[in-house]
Design an enzyme around this catalytic site. Structure first.
Site, PDB file in Angstrom:
ATOM      1  N   GLY A 179       0.679  -1.187  -0.091  1.00 55.76           N
ATOM      2  CA  GLY A 179      -0.195  -0.048  -0.084  1.00 55.76           C
ATOM      3  C   GLY A 179       0.850   1.134   0.113  1.00 55.76           C
ATOM      4  O   GLY A 179       1.870   1.259  -0.531  1.00 55.76           O
TER       5      GLY A 179
ATOM      6  N   GLY B 228       4.074   0.935   2.409  1.00 56.70           N
ATOM      7  CA  GLY B 228       5.086  -0.369   2.061  1.00 56.70           C
ATOM      8  C   GLY B 228       5.667  -0.002   0.604  1.00 56.70           C
ATOM      9  O   GLY B 228       6.814  -0.184   0.521  1.00 56.70           O
TER      10      GLY B 228
ATOM     11  N   ASP C 237       1.695  -8.571  -1.450  1.00 58.96           N
ATOM     12  CA  ASP C 237       0.589  -8.029  -0.991  1.00 58.96           C
ATOM     13  C   ASP C 237      -0.483  -9.189  -1.494  1.00 58.96           C
ATOM     14  O   ASP C 237      -0.250  -9.787  -2.370  1.00 58.96           O
ATOM     15  CB  ASP C 237       0.141  -6.755  -1.702  1.00 58.96           C
ATOM     16  CG  ASP C 237      -0.842  -5.839  -0.909  1.00 58.96           C
ATOM     17  OD1 ASP C 237      -0.598  -4.815  -0.597  1.00 58.96           O
ATOM     18  OD2 ASP C 237      -2.201  -6.181  -1.087  1.00 58.96           O
TER      19      ASP C 237
ATOM     20  N   ASN D 212      -7.087  -5.493  12.323  1.00 60.55           N
ATOM     21  CA  ASN D 212      -5.639  -5.762  12.189  1.00 60.55           C
ATOM     22  C   ASN D 212      -5.092  -6.752  12.733  1.00 60.55           C
ATOM     23  O   ASN D 212      -3.967  -7.537  12.370  1.00 60.55           O
ATOM     24  CB  ASN D 212      -5.054  -4.285  12.204  1.00 60.55           C
ATOM     25  CG  ASN D 212      -5.346  -3.378  11.094  1.00 60.55           C
ATOM     26  OD1 ASN D 212      -5.914  -3.799  10.372  1.00 60.55           O
ATOM     27  ND2 ASN D 212      -4.726  -2.058  11.295  1.00 60.55           N
TER      28      ASN D 212
ATOM     29  N   ARG E 269       8.008  14.697  13.476  1.00 59.72           N
ATOM     30  CA  ARG E 269       6.840  15.762  13.566  1.00 59.72           C
ATOM     31  C   ARG E 269       6.849  16.885  14.484  1.00 59.72           C
ATOM     32  O   ARG E 269       6.732  17.815  14.272  1.00 59.72           O
ATOM     33  CB  ARG E 269       5.614  14.889  13.605  1.00 59.72           C
ATOM     34  CG  ARG E 269       5.103  14.095  12.417  1.00 59.72           C
ATOM     35  CD  ARG E 269       3.938  13.294  12.521  1.00 59.72           C
ATOM     36  NE  ARG E 269       3.240  12.798  11.502  1.00 59.72           N
ATOM     37  CZ  ARG E 269       2.455  11.696  11.301  1.00 59.72           C
ATOM     38  NH1 ARG E 269       1.818  11.079  12.507  1.00 59.72           N
ATOM     39  NH2 ARG E 269       1.935  11.327  10.180  1.00 59.72           N
TER      40      ARG E 269
ATOM     41  N   HIS F  53       2.082   5.098  20.315  1.00 58.68           N
ATOM     42  CA  HIS F  53       1.878   5.914  18.753  1.00 58.68           C
ATOM     43  C   HIS F  53       0.203   6.367  18.808  1.00 58.68           C
ATOM     44  O   HIS F  53      -0.372   5.622  18.357  1.00 58.68           O
ATOM     45  CB  HIS F  53       2.070   4.970  17.738  1.00 58.68           C
ATOM     46  CG  HIS F  53       2.046   5.670  16.415  1.00 58.68           C
ATOM     47  ND1 HIS F  53       2.448   6.986  16.183  1.00 58.68           N
ATOM     48  CD2 HIS F  53       1.282   5.069  15.301  1.00 58.68           C
ATOM     49  CE1 HIS F  53       2.189   7.311  14.888  1.00 58.68           C
ATOM     50  NE2 HIS F  53       1.345   6.187  14.311  1.00 58.68           N
TER      51      HIS F  53
HETATM   52  O1  TXD Z   1       3.611   5.382  12.485  1.00 56.75           O
HETATM   53  C1  TXD Z   1       3.142   4.461  12.134  1.00 56.75           C
HETATM   54  N1  TXD Z   1       3.492   3.322  12.539  1.00 56.75           N
HETATM   55  C2  TXD Z   1       2.144   4.557  11.183  1.00 56.75           C
HETATM   56  C3  TXD Z   1       1.298   3.622  10.816  1.00 56.75           C
HETATM   57  C4  TXD Z   1       2.430   5.731  10.178  1.00 56.75           C
HETATM   58  C5  TXD Z   1       1.629   5.664   8.791  1.00 56.75           C
HETATM   59  C6  TXD Z   1       0.610   4.323   8.628  1.00 56.75           C
HETATM   60  N2  TXD Z   1       0.541   3.518   9.827  1.00 56.75           N
HETATM   61  C7  TXD Z   1      -0.473   2.291   9.663  1.00 56.75           C
HETATM   62  O2  TXD Z   1       0.437   1.390   8.520  1.00 56.75           O
HETATM   63  C8  TXD Z   1      -1.855   2.391   9.156  1.00 56.75           C
HETATM   64  O3  TXD Z   1      -2.540   2.857   9.868  1.00 56.75           O
HETATM   65  C9  TXD Z   1      -1.942   0.910   8.539  1.00 56.75           C
HETATM   66  O4  TXD Z   1      -2.314   0.205   9.397  1.00 56.75           O
HETATM   67  C10 TXD Z   1      -0.679   0.377   7.968  1.00 56.75           C
HETATM   68  C11 TXD Z   1      -0.680   0.649   6.441  1.00 56.75           C
HETATM   69  O5  TXD Z   1      -0.770   1.990   5.974  1.00 56.75           O
HETATM   70  P1  TXD Z   1      -0.978   2.300   4.477  1.00 56.75           P
HETATM   71  O6  TXD Z   1      -1.152   3.778   4.461  1.00 56.75           O
HETATM   72  O7  TXD Z   1       0.184   1.611   3.609  1.00 56.75           O
HETATM   73  O8  TXD Z   1      -2.236   1.293   4.069  1.00 56.75           O
HETATM   74  P2  TXD Z   1      -2.877   0.849   2.867  1.00 56.75           P
HETATM   75  O9  TXD Z   1      -2.206   1.811   1.655  1.00 56.75           O
HETATM   76  O10 TXD Z   1      -4.323   0.576   3.016  1.00 56.75           O
HETATM   77  O11 TXD Z   1      -1.850  -0.245   2.622  1.00 56.75           O
HETATM   78  C12 TXD Z   1      -2.021  -1.367   3.355  1.00 56.75           C
HETATM   79  C13 TXD Z   1      -2.011  -2.617   2.529  1.00 56.75           C
HETATM   80  C14 TXD Z   1      -3.048  -2.775   1.180  1.00 56.75           C
HETATM   81  O12 TXD Z   1      -2.284  -2.645  -0.065  1.00 56.75           O
HETATM   82  C15 TXD Z   1      -3.467  -4.293   1.608  1.00 56.75           C
HETATM   83  O13 TXD Z   1      -3.694  -4.900   0.270  1.00 56.75           O
HETATM   84  C16 TXD Z   1      -2.559  -4.888   2.242  1.00 56.75           C
HETATM   85  O14 TXD Z   1      -2.130  -3.884   3.168  1.00 56.75           O
HETATM   86  N3  TXD Z   1      -2.771  -6.264   3.130  1.00 56.75           N
HETATM   87  C17 TXD Z   1      -2.101  -7.356   3.020  1.00 56.75           C
HETATM   88  N4  TXD Z   1      -0.953  -7.514   2.387  1.00 56.75           N
HETATM   89  C18 TXD Z   1      -0.345  -8.616   2.863  1.00 56.75           C
HETATM   90  N5  TXD Z   1      -1.047  -9.568   3.538  1.00 56.75           N
HETATM   91  C19 TXD Z   1      -2.149  -9.335   4.228  1.00 56.75           C
HETATM   92  N6  TXD Z   1      -2.874 -10.385   4.821  1.00 56.75           N
HETATM   93  C20 TXD Z   1      -2.763  -8.161   4.091  1.00 56.75           C
HETATM   94  N7  TXD Z   1      -3.758  -7.579   4.376  1.00 56.75           N
HETATM   95  C21 TXD Z   1      -3.687  -6.486   3.781  1.00 56.75           C
END
Ligand code: TXD
Length: 298
Positions: A9, A12, A31, A93, A149, A172
C-alpha cells in the site's frame, strides 16, 4: 541483504521505493491483492537507472517468496474507515497480523522485524508473541516519525533548536509523551507543538480524505532500516519490549533505544520528570488495555 515488505500500500510501496532508489538492499514486496505488488515492483525497478541503483525488487503474492529475508517490514493492514471504531480496527488488524506473523515465523524465523501497522504498540507485541522471535529483533516504528513531526513543528517557532534534545515517547496515539531537554523552547511553544504532533496524523487524513500519511512514515522506516543494515548503533525512539525499564514490563511502548545490526542493542533509560513519568504510565495503561482486548496468551 534482502528486505521483505509485507503490504504494498502507500507506506509499503514508498519504503520499497526509498530502499531501491538508495541502493540500500534487495526488496521483495508482497501484497494479497493480485498484481498489486508485482506492478508496483516493476514501476519502482524502472527508476534504478535514474538513481544508478543495482538493488533488485520483486513483487509477490505468496509468502514463500519472502524466504531468506534478513529484515521484514510489516505494513499490511487497514486504516480506520468512517463508522469503524478503534476496537473494530484493533480486531481486524490483529487478525491480519496474526496470519502474517505465522508466515514470517515459517519463512524468516531469524529475521529482524519492523512493525508499522496500527495500533502500533499492540501489533508489535502481537508479532513478537506469535513469531517467538527475540524481542530485541521485533521493533515498532512510531517514535522516529512522532519525534520528527514534533521537531518539525517546534521549528516553526524556534529555528535553531537541537534535534537531540527532543523525544516523543509512549504510545503511537493520543497518549504519546513529549519530552524536552532544551531551555530554548518556551512552555507555550512546547505545549502547542505537543498538541499539533498528537493530532498530525488525523490532520493529514482530514485533507487526504482517503488514506493516511506515508511520506514521513516511509522515511522513518528507511531511517531504521539504514541503522540496522549499516550497523549504525543509532539512538532513536522506537516501540520496544520492556522488561522492567521505566517501571513497565511485558509491554511494547515508545522509548529511546540504540538500533544496530542485532536490532535493539540497548534501551536508553533517560531520567523522566514526575509529570513525564505519570504520562508514560497512563500511556502504558492504554496500550495494555489494547493488548488485553486481543486476548493472546501472555
Ligand atoms: O507510525 C506508524 N506506525 C504509522 C502506521 C504511520 C503510517 C501508517 N500507519 C499504519 O500502517 C496504518 O494505520 C496502517 O495500519 C498501516 C499501512 O498504512 P498504508 O497507508 O500503507 O495502508 P494501505 O495503503 O491501505 O496499505 C495496506 C496494504 C494494502 O495494499 C492491503 O492490500 C495490504 O496492506 N494487506 C495485506 N498484505 C499482505 N498480507 C495481508 N494479509 C494483507 N492484508 C492487507
Amino acid at each position: 541483504m534482502k528486505v521483505a515488505i509485507i503490504g504494498a500500500g502507500n507506506v509499503g510501496a514508498m519504503v520499497a521505493s526509498r530502499v531501491i532508489d538508495a541502493d540500500l538492499a534487495d526488496v521483495v514486496l508482497l501484497d494479497v491483492v493480485p498484481g498489486l505488488a508485482k506492478g508496483k515492483a516493476l514501476d519502482i525497478s524502472d527508476a534504478r537507472p535514474i538513481f544508478d541503483s543495482s538493488a533488485n525488487i520483486t513483487g509477490a503474492e505468496d509468502f514463500k517468496d519472502i524466504k531468506g529475508s534478513n529484515i521484514v517490514v510489516i505494513t499490511a493492514g487497514l486504516a480506520r474507515k468512517p463508522g469503524m471504531s478503534r476496537d473494530d480496527l484493533l480486531k481486524k488488524n490483529s487478525d491480519i497480523i496474526k496470519e502474517i506473523s505465522s508466515q514470517v515465523k515459517k519463512y524468516c524465523p531469524s529475521s529482524i522485524i519492523i512493525v508499522v501497522t496500527n495500533p502500533l504498540d499492540v501489533m508489535s507485541y502481537l508479532v513478537m508473541k506469535i513469531t517467538g522471535i527475540d524481542h530485541k529483533k521485533v521493533i515498532g516504528m512510531a517514535g522516529v516519525l512522532d519525534t520528527a513531526r514534533f521537531i518539525n513543528i517546534l521549528r516553526e517557532k524556534n529555528k535553531d533548536i537541537d534535534d537531540d534534545k527532543f523525544l516523543m515517547m509512549g504510545s503511537h496515539g493520543d497518549t504519546m509523551v513529549p519530552v524536552s531537554r532544551s531551555e530554548k523552547v518556551s512552555k507555550e511553544d512546547f505545549t502547542r507543538a505537543s498538541e499539533l504532533t498528537r493530532n498530525r496524523g488525523a490532520e493529514i487524513v482530514r485533507y487526504l480524505e482517503t488514506g493516511s500519511a506515508y511520506f514521513a512514515p516511509s522515511a522513518s522506516v528507511f531511517f531504521m532500516l539504514k541503522a540496522i543494515i549499516k550497523d549504525e548503533k543509532k539512538p532513536l525512539c522506537a516501540s520496544a519490549y520492556l522488561r522492567g525499564q521505566y517501571n513497565e514490563k511485558d509491554i511494547y511502548i515508545g522509548v529511546p533505544v540504540i538500533l544496530g545490526a542485532q536490532g535493539i542493542e540497548r534501551i536508553i533509560e533517560t531520567a523522566l520528570a514526575e509529570e513525564e513519568k505519570q504520562a508514560f504510565k497512563e500511556s502504558a495503561r492504554q496500550i495494555r488495555e489494547g493488548i488485553d482486548k486481543i486476548a493472546e496468551p501472555r
